[in-house]
Design a protein around this motif. Sequence first.
Motif, PDB file in Angstrom:
ATOM      1  N   MET A 242      -5.574   6.086  -6.626  1.00  0.00           N
ATOM      2  CA  MET A 242      -5.350   7.061  -5.308  1.00  0.00           C
ATOM      3  C   MET A 242      -7.076   7.229  -5.150  1.00  0.00           C
ATOM      4  O   MET A 242      -7.140   7.159  -4.035  1.00  0.00           O
ATOM      5  CB  MET A 242      -5.240   8.560  -6.066  1.00  0.00           C
ATOM      6  N   ILE A 243      -7.846   7.150  -6.206  1.00  0.00           N
ATOM      7  CA  ILE A 243      -9.157   7.003  -5.876  1.00  0.00           C
ATOM      8  C   ILE A 243      -9.782   5.468  -5.106  1.00  0.00           C
ATOM      9  O   ILE A 243     -10.378   5.355  -3.531  1.00  0.00           O
ATOM     10  CB  ILE A 243      -9.823   6.699  -6.981  1.00  0.00           C
ATOM     11  N   VAL A 244      -8.814   4.000  -5.220  1.00  0.00           N
ATOM     12  CA  VAL A 244      -9.224   3.384  -4.301  1.00  0.00           C
ATOM     13  C   VAL A 244      -8.436   3.092  -3.209  1.00  0.00           C
ATOM     14  O   VAL A 244      -9.042   2.275  -2.824  1.00  0.00           O
ATOM     15  CB  VAL A 244      -8.199   2.219  -6.389  1.00  0.00           C
ATOM     16  N   ILE A 245      -7.310   3.862  -2.817  1.00  0.00           N
ATOM     17  CA  ILE A 245      -6.605   4.024  -2.092  1.00  0.00           C
ATOM     18  C   ILE A 245      -7.852   4.424  -0.718  1.00  0.00           C
ATOM     19  O   ILE A 245      -8.121   4.388   0.467  1.00  0.00           O
ATOM     20  CB  ILE A 245      -5.156   4.785  -2.181  1.00  0.00           C
ATOM     21  N   ALA A 246      -8.521   5.691  -1.301  1.00  0.00           N
ATOM     22  CA  ALA A 246      -8.904   7.270  -0.611  1.00  0.00           C
ATOM     23  C   ALA A 246     -10.352   5.896  -0.130  1.00  0.00           C
ATOM     24  O   ALA A 246     -10.676   6.333   1.305  1.00  0.00           O
ATOM     25  CB  ALA A 246      -9.603   7.893  -1.433  1.00  0.00           C
ATOM     26  N   ILE A 247     -11.463   5.176  -0.581  1.00  0.00           N
ATOM     27  CA  ILE A 247     -12.055   4.151  -0.672  1.00  0.00           C
ATOM     28  C   ILE A 247     -11.928   3.144   0.429  1.00  0.00           C
ATOM     29  O   ILE A 247     -12.247   2.895   1.895  1.00  0.00           O
ATOM     30  CB  ILE A 247     -12.465   3.431  -1.685  1.00  0.00           C
ATOM     31  N   SER A 248     -10.892   2.439   0.389  1.00  0.00           N
ATOM     32  CA  SER A 248     -10.115   1.848   1.376  1.00  0.00           C
ATOM     33  C   SER A 248      -9.939   2.225   2.562  1.00  0.00           C
ATOM     34  O   SER A 248      -9.973   1.882   3.878  1.00  0.00           O
ATOM     35  CB  SER A 248      -8.687   1.164   1.013  1.00  0.00           C
ATOM     36  N   LEU A 249      -9.521   3.427   2.550  1.00  0.00           N
ATOM     37  CA  LEU A 249      -9.365   3.993   4.188  1.00  0.00           C
ATOM     38  C   LEU A 249     -10.318   4.411   5.096  1.00  0.00           C
ATOM     39  O   LEU A 249     -10.463   4.427   5.735  1.00  0.00           O
ATOM     40  CB  LEU A 249      -8.328   5.879   3.879  1.00  0.00           C
ATOM     41  N   VAL A 250     -11.362   5.116   3.858  1.00  0.00           N
ATOM     42  CA  VAL A 250     -12.619   4.776   4.647  1.00  0.00           C
ATOM     43  C   VAL A 250     -13.846   3.989   5.068  1.00  0.00           C
ATOM     44  O   VAL A 250     -14.424   3.797   5.797  1.00  0.00           O
ATOM     45  CB  VAL A 250     -13.596   6.207   4.079  1.00  0.00           C
ATOM     46  N   VAL A 251     -13.765   2.987   4.473  1.00  0.00           N
ATOM     47  CA  VAL A 251     -14.557   1.619   4.468  1.00  0.00           C
ATOM     48  C   VAL A 251     -14.437   0.526   6.082  1.00  0.00           C
ATOM     49  O   VAL A 251     -15.656   0.814   6.269  1.00  0.00           O
ATOM     50  CB  VAL A 251     -14.428   0.432   3.634  1.00  0.00           C
ATOM     51  N   PRO A 252     -13.667   1.298   6.611  1.00  0.00           N
ATOM     52  CA  PRO A 252     -13.585   0.447   8.355  1.00  0.00           C
ATOM     53  C   PRO A 252     -14.143   1.494   9.090  1.00  0.00           C
ATOM     54  O   PRO A 252     -15.143   0.741  10.633  1.00  0.00           O
ATOM     55  CB  PRO A 252     -11.899   0.895   8.380  1.00  0.00           C
ATOM     56  N   LEU A 253     -14.831   2.875   8.356  1.00  0.00           N
ATOM     57  CA  LEU A 253     -15.547   3.770   9.245  1.00  0.00           C
ATOM     58  C   LEU A 253     -16.745   3.385   9.093  1.00  0.00           C
ATOM     59  O   LEU A 253     -17.996   3.815  10.267  1.00  0.00           O
ATOM     60  CB  LEU A 253     -15.119   5.281   8.493  1.00  0.00           C
TER      61      LEU A 253
ATOM     62  N   GLY B 253      -6.930  12.200   5.301  1.00  0.00           N
ATOM     63  CA  GLY B 253      -6.144  11.464   3.850  1.00  0.00           C
ATOM     64  C   GLY B 253      -7.426  11.025   2.761  1.00  0.00           C
ATOM     65  O   GLY B 253      -6.650  11.398   1.514  1.00  0.00           O
ATOM     66  N   ALA B 254      -8.543  10.789   2.641  1.00  0.00           N
ATOM     67  CA  ALA B 254      -8.971   9.738   1.924  1.00  0.00           C
ATOM     68  C   ALA B 254      -9.600  11.327   1.098  1.00  0.00           C
ATOM     69  O   ALA B 254      -9.756  11.571  -0.297  1.00  0.00           O
ATOM     70  CB  ALA B 254     -10.881   9.863   2.533  1.00  0.00           C
ATOM     71  N   VAL B 255     -10.147  12.460   1.676  1.00  0.00           N
ATOM     72  CA  VAL B 255     -10.238  14.339   0.840  1.00  0.00           C
ATOM     73  C   VAL B 255      -9.200  14.114   0.271  1.00  0.00           C
ATOM     74  O   VAL B 255      -9.433  14.499  -1.012  1.00  0.00           O
ATOM     75  CB  VAL B 255     -11.313  14.688   1.987  1.00  0.00           C
TER      76      VAL B 255
ATOM     77  N   ALA C  39       0.806  -0.879  -0.061  1.00  0.00           N
ATOM     78  CA  ALA C  39      -0.172  -0.148   0.429  1.00  0.00           C
ATOM     79  C   ALA C  39       0.355   1.451   0.113  1.00  0.00           C
ATOM     80  O   ALA C  39       0.351   2.459  -0.300  1.00  0.00           O
ATOM     81  CB  ALA C  39      -0.908   0.177   1.354  1.00  0.00           C
ATOM     82  N   GLY C  40       2.131   1.570   0.854  1.00  0.00           N
ATOM     83  CA  GLY C  40       2.985   2.023   1.073  1.00  0.00           C
ATOM     84  C   GLY C  40       3.437   1.929  -0.271  1.00  0.00           C
ATOM     85  O   GLY C  40       4.006   3.633  -1.109  1.00  0.00           O
ATOM     86  N   LEU C  41       3.881   0.704  -1.374  1.00  0.00           N
ATOM     87  CA  LEU C  41       4.261   1.562  -2.784  1.00  0.00           C
ATOM     88  C   LEU C  41       3.402   2.467  -3.422  1.00  0.00           C
ATOM     89  O   LEU C  41       3.968   2.958  -3.996  1.00  0.00           O
ATOM     90  CB  LEU C  41       5.270  -0.130  -3.166  1.00  0.00           C
ATOM     91  N   GLY C  42       2.879   1.608  -3.062  1.00  0.00           N
ATOM     92  CA  GLY C  42       1.958   2.147  -4.089  1.00  0.00           C
ATOM     93  C   GLY C  42       1.294   3.511  -4.562  1.00  0.00           C
ATOM     94  O   GLY C  42       1.324   4.178  -5.550  1.00  0.00           O
TER      95      GLY C  42
ATOM     96  N   ILE D  36      -1.709   8.508   6.489  1.00  0.00           N
ATOM     97  CA  ILE D  36      -1.668   7.429   5.855  1.00  0.00           C
ATOM     98  C   ILE D  36      -1.490   6.331   6.655  1.00  0.00           C
ATOM     99  O   ILE D  36      -1.779   5.375   7.369  1.00  0.00           O
ATOM    100  CB  ILE D  36      -2.525   7.483   4.876  1.00  0.00           C
ATOM    101  N   ALA D  37      -0.240   6.250   6.762  1.00  0.00           N
ATOM    102  CA  ALA D  37       0.451   4.862   7.597  1.00  0.00           C
ATOM    103  C   ALA D  37       0.344   5.095   9.003  1.00  0.00           C
ATOM    104  O   ALA D  37       0.256   3.859   9.704  1.00  0.00           O
ATOM    105  CB  ALA D  37       2.339   5.392   7.583  1.00  0.00           C
ATOM    106  N   ALA D  38      -0.156   5.958   9.887  1.00  0.00           N
ATOM    107  CA  ALA D  38      -0.577   5.799  11.302  1.00  0.00           C
ATOM    108  C   ALA D  38      -1.555   5.369  11.292  1.00  0.00           C
ATOM    109  O   ALA D  38      -2.405   4.430  12.019  1.00  0.00           O
ATOM    110  CB  ALA D  38      -1.160   7.274  11.789  1.00  0.00           C
ATOM    111  N   THR D  39      -2.684   5.142  10.219  1.00  0.00           N
ATOM    112  CA  THR D  39      -3.824   4.200  10.089  1.00  0.00           C
ATOM    113  C   THR D  39      -3.497   3.039   9.591  1.00  0.00           C
ATOM    114  O   THR D  39      -4.618   2.028  10.368  1.00  0.00           O
ATOM    115  CB  THR D  39      -4.644   4.644   8.707  1.00  0.00           C
ATOM    116  N   HIS D  40      -2.195   2.889   9.549  1.00  0.00           N
ATOM    117  CA  HIS D  40      -2.055   0.593   9.486  1.00  0.00           C
ATOM    118  C   HIS D  40      -1.271   0.416  10.712  1.00  0.00           C
ATOM    119  O   HIS D  40      -0.802  -0.934  10.840  1.00  0.00           O
ATOM    120  CB  HIS D  40      -1.111   0.198   9.180  1.00  0.00           C
TER     121      HIS D  40
END
Length: 205
Positions: A192-203, A75-77, A6-9, A138-142
Amino acid sequence: MISFFAGLGLGLSLIIAIGAQNVFVLRQGIRREHVLVVVVICALSDAVLIAAGVAGLGFLLETVPWLVDAARVLGAVVLISYGLLAARRAWLGGDQSLSVANAEKRTGRLPAVIALALALTWLNPHVYLDTVLMLGSIAATHGEARWLFAAGAMLASVLWFTALGYGARGLARWLNTPRAWRILDALIALIMIVIAISLVVPLFE
């Protein structure tokens, strides 16, 4: 290893966008002048900034746990905003091609090259937004895997600047086509959009 990739991408999607720093590295590579020095300065600077963001924001978010959710939303925004801008460039195109002829212009001796490489990195406000704030939050969310995420982002910088500097002559011919930049921007927008979605899904779980 999910955090690492995720960090690499994300690191690649942020760093590949054309800018003064990338153009400088590309031109140095085309001229084959002080390429190693420039690559090391750019990659090492990114690593220091990423580490600072992960360490500082990571400590803050551990101290105030509810900020993790805020970091996800922020991060998602920002990612969606970047993604939409990249999508717009992919759709409309733009003057992003690079001229090999212009890149042949002499840059200067080693001290001048070092000074310019440092200036284009450390005096660029977007670098702090991308590395310290964006990648750090974003790293902090991991959680405990945040340093694997950081390692992936650092590797992205090393890979990109090495490819840009040492593969410059071949890359310049490819990047001189506006259509190639539109395809690249489309891929950046998607990532970017895929990663943004993956960030807010857990919420919402």
